[in-house]
Design a protein around this motif. Structure first.
Motif, PDB file in Angstrom:
ATOM      1  N   UNK A 162       0.821  -1.210   0.000  1.00  0.00           N
ATOM      2  CA  UNK A 162       0.000   0.000   0.000  1.00  0.00           C
ATOM      3  C   UNK A 162       0.856   1.262   0.000  1.00  0.00           C
ATOM      4  N   UNK A 163       2.173   1.093  -0.081  1.00  0.00           N
ATOM      5  CA  UNK A 163       3.102   2.216   0.070  1.00  0.00           C
ATOM      6  C   UNK A 163       3.922   2.444  -1.197  1.00  0.00           C
ATOM      7  N   UNK A 164       4.486   3.655  -1.307  1.00  0.00           N
ATOM      8  CA  UNK A 164       5.455   3.915  -2.370  1.00  0.00           C
ATOM      9  C   UNK A 164       6.678   3.043  -2.166  1.00  0.00           C
TER      10      UNK A 164
ATOM     11  N   UNK B 180       2.140 -22.657   1.101  1.00  0.00           N
ATOM     12  CA  UNK B 180       2.416 -22.613   2.535  1.00  0.00           C
ATOM     13  C   UNK B 180       2.738 -21.204   3.029  1.00  0.00           C
ATOM     14  N   UNK B 181       2.640 -20.229   2.145  1.00  0.00           N
ATOM     15  CA  UNK B 181       2.837 -18.844   2.548  1.00  0.00           C
ATOM     16  C   UNK B 181       1.685 -18.009   2.001  1.00  0.00           C
ATOM     17  N   UNK B 182       1.145 -17.122   2.842  1.00  0.00           N
ATOM     18  CA  UNK B 182       0.022 -16.282   2.449  1.00  0.00           C
ATOM     19  C   UNK B 182       0.339 -14.818   2.742  1.00  0.00           C
ATOM     20  N   UNK B 183       0.162 -13.970   1.748  1.00  0.00           N
ATOM     21  CA  UNK B 183       0.389 -12.538   1.887  1.00  0.00           C
ATOM     22  C   UNK B 183      -0.963 -11.864   2.116  1.00  0.00           C
ATOM     23  N   UNK B 184      -1.069 -11.078   3.195  1.00  0.00           N
ATOM     24  CA  UNK B 184      -2.323 -10.398   3.504  1.00  0.00           C
ATOM     25  C   UNK B 184      -2.088  -8.894   3.578  1.00  0.00           C
ATOM     26  N   UNK B 185      -3.083  -8.128   3.151  1.00  0.00           N
ATOM     27  CA  UNK B 185      -2.905  -6.684   3.018  1.00  0.00           C
ATOM     28  C   UNK B 185      -4.220  -5.957   3.259  1.00  0.00           C
ATOM     29  N   UNK B 186      -4.147  -4.651   3.592  1.00  0.00           N
ATOM     30  CA  UNK B 186      -5.361  -3.825   3.545  1.00  0.00           C
ATOM     31  C   UNK B 186      -5.813  -3.662   2.100  1.00  0.00           C
TER      32      UNK B 186
ATOM     33  N   UNK C 298       0.658  -1.163  -5.192  1.00  0.00           N
ATOM     34  CA  UNK C 298       1.507  -2.002  -6.041  1.00  0.00           C
ATOM     35  C   UNK C 298       0.704  -3.210  -6.528  1.00  0.00           C
ATOM     36  N   UNK C 299      -0.213  -2.956  -7.441  1.00  0.00           N
ATOM     37  CA  UNK C 299      -1.185  -3.966  -7.848  1.00  0.00           C
ATOM     38  C   UNK C 299      -0.540  -5.144  -8.588  1.00  0.00           C
TER      39      UNK C 299
ATOM     40  N   UNK D 102       2.024 -12.018  -5.908  1.00  0.00           N
ATOM     41  CA  UNK D 102       2.103 -12.615  -4.571  1.00  0.00           C
ATOM     42  C   UNK D 102       0.780 -13.245  -4.132  1.00  0.00           C
ATOM     43  N   UNK D 103      -0.231 -13.196  -4.991  1.00  0.00           N
ATOM     44  CA  UNK D 103      -1.562 -13.749  -4.676  1.00  0.00           C
ATOM     45  C   UNK D 103      -2.086 -13.213  -3.347  1.00  0.00           C
ATOM     46  N   UNK D 104      -2.062 -11.906  -3.214  1.00  0.00           N
ATOM     47  CA  UNK D 104      -2.401 -11.261  -1.947  1.00  0.00           C
ATOM     48  C   UNK D 104      -3.884 -11.432  -1.609  1.00  0.00           C
TER      49      UNK D 104
END
Length: 352
Positions: free
Chosen positions: A11-13, A35-41, A46-47, A53-55
């Protein structure tokens, strides 16, 4: 699910901190797969990286509130998996975590930060470090600083170098090659020593009339106290280029006479490595992290002495070919694959 990554960085520059998180994240995704999961608001900037990363978007808030409330609430509902945070901050009220603290510049140079930033980081960082299972930082110097300021057990802290993204490589540009210029990538943050670059160039240009100075970077960051540069903006031999894309940055690195980076405090100092990857000789300040990262492949200067920086600018023009070759040799020590392997081992140790 074994590992969750705090992907608020999407979500950042992109600065050096976010670049480290993105590139290490991409390598870890290759290694760990499902086995790894990326989570975000939800407010992702950075779409493209988020797609790679399959966020997974979780929670309803943004920024620190998301990190301190939504993220730990989500993790607790998932059975409290191991959390990896790669960009300095992490949930306070969550113990099963690995945190990455790139530097503690706000402790060493508090006068350079806004009061809001300073107070929040002085509250958050020591508590995040003390509550984490492991701490990652990007240089031995930063590790020593964390121990110095917070009394953290050195055995808990792991040094994992940053590296340069694949998009950085030599890219010749005929228009830029017509100009001879030094390149500086900086901000108005006091520790970047931006004024020293300008003062040194003022001295240098009296000796050489054929070389200009190009400056790339955000000169309006509200987190840092302002520095008056209005007089230098009138100099026809100094060009303030603002923020540029990575593609443009690669071109400016690749066609510069040399890269000038006399910062007085760094956790790692990524720009000199980026410059070397693009075939650009580097003039850096004589501080511990630059000796770790640049070693004998660059030219060093006293960051507190504009005359010495100006002398280095004169001398590096005569040593450019030697330093260019040393730079190519130096960058082979660093890769995000190596860094991700180190972090993978840290993760594996925590999951035992």
């Amino acid at each position: 699910m074994k590992v969750v990554v705090n992907a608020r960085f999407l979500t950042q520059r992109i600065t050096g901190v976010q670049r480290f998180a993105i590139e290490v994240g991409l390598e870890l995704k290759k290694m760990l797969g499902d086995d790894i999961l990326f989570v975000s608001p939800s407010n992702i900037e950075q779409k493209e990286y988020a797609k790679q990363l399959s966020v997974k978007v979780v929670g309803n808030h943004k920024g620190h509130l998301w990190e301190q409330w939504d993220l730990p609430q989500y993790l607790k509902k998932q059975g409290c998996p191991l959390l990896l945070s790669l960009c300095n901050t992490a949930p306070l009220n969550y113990a099963n975590k690995i945190v990455t603290v790139h530097d503690v510049a706000f402790e060493a140079y508090p006068q350079t930060f806004s009061k809001a930033f300073l107070y929040s980081y002085r509250f958050l960082i020591p508590r995040i470090i003390n509550s984490a299972k492991r701490v990652i930082t990007v240089s031995q110097f930063s590790k020593d600083e964390i121990v110095k300021y917070y009394g953290t057990d050195a055995k808990k802290i792991h040094v994992v170098f940053s590296a340069v993204a694949d998009k950085f490589h030599i890219k010749e540009d005929l228009d830029l090659q017509k100009e001879k210029y030094f390149l500086a990538v900086s901000s108005l943050n006091y520790r970047k020593n931006f004024l020293a670059v300008l003062k040194a160039f003022d001295l240098f240009k009296k000796e050489r009339e054929d070389v200009s100075l190009f400056i790339i970077g955000d000169l309006s960051n509200s987190n840092f106290k302002a520095i008056d540069i209005e007089a230098y903006k009138k100099d026809p031999r100094i060009s303030f280029l603002g923020r540029v894309s990575d593609e443009e940055l690669v071109k400016y690195y690749s066609n510069a006479q040399a890269f000038v980076f006399p910062s007085i405090y760094e956790g790692f100092g990524l720009p000199p490595l980026e410059a070397q990857t693009c075939g650009c000789p580097v003039l850096v300040s004589d501080i511990p992290p630059h000796h770790e990262v640049v070693g004998e492949s660059g030219k060093f200067c006293n960051p507190n002495n504009p005359n010495n920086i100006a002398l280095g600018m004169c001398e590096i023009l005569n040593e450019s070919e030697i330093l260019r070759n040393k730079g190519f040799e130096n960058i082979t020590r660093f890769s995000f694959e190596k860094s991700a392997c180190q972090i993978y081992n840290i993760i594996a140790d925590c999951l035992k």
